[in-house]
Motif scaffolding. Sequence first.
Motif, PDB file in Angstrom:
ATOM      1  N   ASP A  24       0.811  -1.245   0.087  1.00  0.00           N
ATOM      2  CA  ASP A  24       0.153  -0.025  -0.109  1.00  0.00           C
ATOM      3  C   ASP A  24       1.088   1.288  -0.075  1.00  0.00           C
ATOM      4  N   PRO A  25       0.963   1.955  -1.113  1.00  0.00           N
ATOM      5  CA  PRO A  25       1.960   3.128  -1.152  1.00  0.00           C
ATOM      6  C   PRO A  25       1.216   4.332  -0.396  1.00  0.00           C
ATOM      7  N   ILE A  26       1.857   5.274  -0.299  1.00  0.00           N
ATOM      8  CA  ILE A  26       1.551   6.622   0.608  1.00  0.00           C
ATOM      9  C   ILE A  26       0.359   6.994  -0.286  1.00  0.00           C
ATOM     10  N   SER A  27      -0.666   7.367   0.106  1.00  0.00           N
ATOM     11  CA  SER A  27      -1.799   7.950  -0.689  1.00  0.00           C
ATOM     12  C   SER A  27      -1.546   9.239  -1.417  1.00  0.00           C
ATOM     13  N   GLY A  28      -1.954   9.041  -2.838  1.00  0.00           N
ATOM     14  CA  GLY A  28      -1.602   9.930  -3.722  1.00  0.00           C
ATOM     15  C   GLY A  28      -0.101   9.958  -4.651  1.00  0.00           C
TER      16      GLY A  28
END
Lengths: 113, 112
Positions: A24-28
């Motif tokens: 799950d990457p950093i949002s955005g």
Amino acid sequence: EAGVTQFPSHSVIEKGQTVTLRCDPISGHDNLYWYRRVMGKEIKFLLHFVKESKQDESGMPNNRFLAERTGGTYSTLKVQPAELEDSGVYFCASSQGASPSYTFGSGTRLTVV
Amino acid sequence: EDQVTQSPEALRLQEGESSSLNCSYTVSGLRGLFWYRQDPGKGPEFLFTLYSAGEEKEKERLKATLTKKESFLHITAPKPEDSATYLCAVQGGSSNTGKLIFGQGTTLQVKP
């Protein structure tokens, strides 16, 4: 800001089984990368997503590895069937732009026995 | 072929004993040289990016420099909390992505 999250943190599977790693990457962050480090070797590039598209998959070792990024959010890396040489630590990283000053996750340690 | 070599593989220092880590590289058109720090059980943590020969960057006790063939990470008066593996990586001109080529790293241990 939440960091890059990877799970599981550890996985032990038998040769021939299937394993799916998640990132799950950093949002955005549109850019998402997969790297791996096998024992005694340097960290090596596997592939790069921009949103849901594969920008560069030149580092994928063979067709037993399949990476996806559904809807440009989280990504999965499936190894099927796993071989002994697939053991190592798999890192995911993300960035807002294309610059490699990206943020890494803590990695998934995969052991194939 | 793009390649990165780091030396030494391991370095043990006493607290306060300054030293330098080396990163030699061969790359077709350097777009950037990156230094990361990695603690056990964690992913690499970004420290610096250098883009051209002569450039220098500093952060606390760390200073990174760049020439056309190598980069140095100078550690001034290190503390035990500086103990970690330091990774060097390059982004080559042939890469149209953010793909990095990493060296094997230098593991630094600073004793109190």
